[in-house]
Design a protein around this motif. Structure first.
Motif, PDB file in Angstrom:
ATOM      1  N   LEU A  48      11.765  22.392 -12.997  1.00  0.00           N
ATOM      2  CA  LEU A  48      13.205  22.192 -12.862  1.00  0.00           C
ATOM      3  C   LEU A  48      13.624  20.862 -13.463  1.00  0.00           C
ATOM      4  O   LEU A  48      14.678  20.754 -14.103  1.00  0.00           O
ATOM      5  CB  LEU A  48      13.602  22.258 -11.381  1.00  0.00           C
ATOM      6  N   ARG A  49      12.798  19.824 -13.289  1.00  0.00           N
ATOM      7  CA  ARG A  49      13.119  18.542 -13.913  1.00  0.00           C
ATOM      8  C   ARG A  49      13.190  18.684 -15.431  1.00  0.00           C
ATOM      9  O   ARG A  49      14.089  18.140 -16.085  1.00  0.00           O
ATOM     10  CB  ARG A  49      12.068  17.497 -13.555  1.00  0.00           C
ATOM     11  N   GLY A  50      12.233  19.424 -15.994  1.00  0.00           N
ATOM     12  CA  GLY A  50      12.223  19.611 -17.435  1.00  0.00           C
ATOM     13  C   GLY A  50      13.445  20.370 -17.921  1.00  0.00           C
ATOM     14  O   GLY A  50      14.056  20.011 -18.927  1.00  0.00           O
ATOM     15  N   ALA A  51      13.814  21.411 -17.179  1.00  0.00           N
ATOM     16  CA  ALA A  51      14.989  22.200 -17.568  1.00  0.00           C
ATOM     17  C   ALA A  51      16.253  21.358 -17.500  1.00  0.00           C
ATOM     18  O   ALA A  51      17.094  21.397 -18.404  1.00  0.00           O
ATOM     19  CB  ALA A  51      15.119  23.422 -16.663  1.00  0.00           C
ATOM     20  N   LEU A  57      18.871  16.007  -8.545  1.00  0.00           N
ATOM     21  CA  LEU A  57      19.195  17.421  -8.392  1.00  0.00           C
ATOM     22  C   LEU A  57      17.933  18.281  -8.419  1.00  0.00           C
ATOM     23  O   LEU A  57      17.773  19.196  -7.595  1.00  0.00           O
ATOM     24  CB  LEU A  57      20.152  17.860  -9.499  1.00  0.00           C
ATOM     25  N   ALA A  58      17.030  17.987  -9.337  1.00  0.00           N
ATOM     26  CA  ALA A  58      15.786  18.763  -9.422  1.00  0.00           C
ATOM     27  C   ALA A  58      14.982  18.639  -8.128  1.00  0.00           C
ATOM     28  O   ALA A  58      14.485  19.638  -7.593  1.00  0.00           O
ATOM     29  CB  ALA A  58      14.944  18.283 -10.608  1.00  0.00           C
ATOM     30  N   ASP A  59      14.862  17.421  -7.606  1.00  0.00           N
ATOM     31  CA  ASP A  59      14.102  17.220  -6.376  1.00  0.00           C
ATOM     32  C   ASP A  59      14.781  17.887  -5.191  1.00  0.00           C
ATOM     33  O   ASP A  59      14.134  18.541  -4.363  1.00  0.00           O
ATOM     34  CB  ASP A  59      13.942  15.720  -6.100  1.00  0.00           C
ATOM     35  N   LEU A  60      16.095  17.735  -5.104  1.00  0.00           N
ATOM     36  CA  LEU A  60      16.837  18.284  -3.970  1.00  0.00           C
ATOM     37  C   LEU A  60      16.751  19.812  -3.931  1.00  0.00           C
ATOM     38  O   LEU A  60      16.475  20.407  -2.888  1.00  0.00           O
ATOM     39  CB  LEU A  60      18.297  17.829  -4.076  1.00  0.00           C
TER      40      LEU A  60
END
Length: 442
Positions: A118-121, A176-179
């Motif tokens: 998700l972080r990459g996206a 946002l990715a972590d959450l």
């Protein structure tokens, strides 16, 4: 019967590479195949896995041929084990299957893997793959909320509290990715029957985390996605039975139309939040009144704006210590002055607006890049209102220039554009105005 070709799975790290993710979103298969080949997978191996001639694979990688047919795109996704969301496809059949022992640690349900992908996206921007992943996570919770369930959630509640402290100097996309990754863990809890009191706690945490995901999306300028997450947050909040959480979600949702050009819609949502919150001095009631004041000020309804400001100040004076903490879920003094700054700026009361800007800046942590920039843009708008347009442009340009690139989007850019558009055309050829226009164009 012919067996399907065995996959030539790409290295997982590629799915967190912004260049590779962008190529997937754009269906730029020259970059996709060339990068895959560069990672150590031969064209013959790619050919075998995807069921496409090796000569064609090499031509596409060199840019001498293109891939447009849906069937071919699906073959590449399946052969290289690229999740469908990255290519704008439906979830692939193999994404539902259990991993083999050799790939068990790479399970799609593993939180660390999900966070990495998700972080990459998101690093490539709020494009198709990222938005598909966000929506899929939210909708999976919507479905699970209809079931009977949860389990122990002390870790989840602690995570929600931690996220409440905001960005902490991190880029919004990383937060946002972590959450969203942690939020996705709620799904498994909702599938385990538990006592009603536990489910109530779970839904409350889900409402908080969905609401905070919506806040980040709002800050990034993704209004449609923010509204979807606020809808999920509202559903979870209602199931929890927490009226103050319901009011908080409504007040926060009102800030989407408020900050993106629909103040009358914002006023309607804020008034609904005020009704739900009631007359007790709570963080949600204070926030709802402050947001209503801003919405009325932008709607050119000064009397209603000042009534709401008075109510917000009265609530603020009576808030207890826990409700005044500086988090997204509460309503601290810094946040209160941020709202007052915008409301008084919109009302043209530049003296009181500057007082609030000064107080808010004193109370803001150095890492609060977005908030401090918004306050400085309010200050620039006050300068323009008082007749010093050149100074207004210089201040807005300086604020944007000092801001990290990851923050110079969404809400910050919208507020700066509002200032730019409020300046008469006669100033548009002045140097200060050109500097502001140039940085907004970046």
């Amino acid at each position: 019967m012919d067996l399907p070709p065995s996959p030539a799975q790409i290295p997982r790290g590629l799915l967190s590479d912004p260049v590779f993710v962008r190529a997937l979103a754009d269906r730029d298969f020259a970059t996709v195949l060339a990068t895959t080949h560069g990672s150590g997978i031969s064209f013959n191996r790619i050919s075998e896995a995807c069921g496409i001639k090796a000569d064609r694979i090499s031509k596409v990688a060199r840019g001498e041929a293109t891939v447009t047919a849906l069937d071919t795109i699906e073959r590449i996704a399946d052969g290289l084990r690229i999740p469908g969301a990255f290519l704008g496809l439906a979830q692939r059949p193999w994404e539902h299957t259990s991993p083999t022992p050799s790939t068990e640690s790479d399970d799609g349900d593993d939180p660390m893997k999900r966070r990495h992908i998700l972080r990459g996206a998101l690093a490539a921007g709020l494009t198709g793959p990222a938005l598909t992943a966000l929506t899929s996570t939210r909708q999976s919770l919507d479905q699970a909320l209809a079931a009977e369930t949860p389990a122990d959630l002390s870790d989840l509640e602690a995570a929600a509290e931690t996220y409440g402290y905001g960005y902490g100097g991190q880029p919004p996309t990383r937060v946002l990715a972590d959450l969203v990754t942690d939020f996705a863990g709620i799904r498994s809890l909702l599938h385990t029957p538990q006592p009603v009191t536990t489910r109530t706690r779970l839904c409350r945490a889900a409402g908080q985390m969905a609401g905070m995901a919506a806040i980040v999306l709002h800050d990034l300028g993704a209004r449609k996605e923010a509204r979807g997450w606020f809808a999920t947050a509202g559903r979870a909040a209602r199931e929890s039975g927490d009226r103050q959480l319901c009011a908080w979600v409504l007040a926060r949702e009102a800030m989407v139309p408020l900050n993106y050009g629909a103040p009358r819609a914002a006023a309607s949502l804020a008034e609904e939040a005020r009704h739900v919150a009631g007359s007790r001095p709570t963080a949600a009631a204070t926030l709802a009144a402050a947001v209503a004041a801003r919405a009325y000020a932008l709607s050119h309804k000064p009397d209603q704006a000042r009534e709401a400001l008075t109510a917000a100040d009265q609530f603020m004076e009576r808030l207890d210590g826990s409700e005044r903490a500086d988090t997204w879920l509460t309503h601290g003094d810094q946040k209160h002055h941020v709202h007052l700054s915008h409301a008084f700026t919109a009302l043209g009361d530049t003296h009181r607006a500057r007082e609030s800007q000064e107080q808010a800046l004193k109370l803001s942590a150095p890492t609060s890049s977005m908030t401090r920039t918004l306050l400085k843009i309010d200050g620039a708008a006050c300068a323009h209102h008082d007749g010093d347009t050149e100074q207004a442009c210089h201040r807005a340009t300086a604020a944007l220039t000092a801001l990290p690139a990851d923050y110079r989007t969404g809400l910050v850019r919208k507020r700066a554009m509002d200032l730019y558009r409020s300046i008469p055309a006669q100033h548009h050829q002045e140097n200060a105005m050109r500097e502001l226009r140039n940085i907004l164009a970046m």
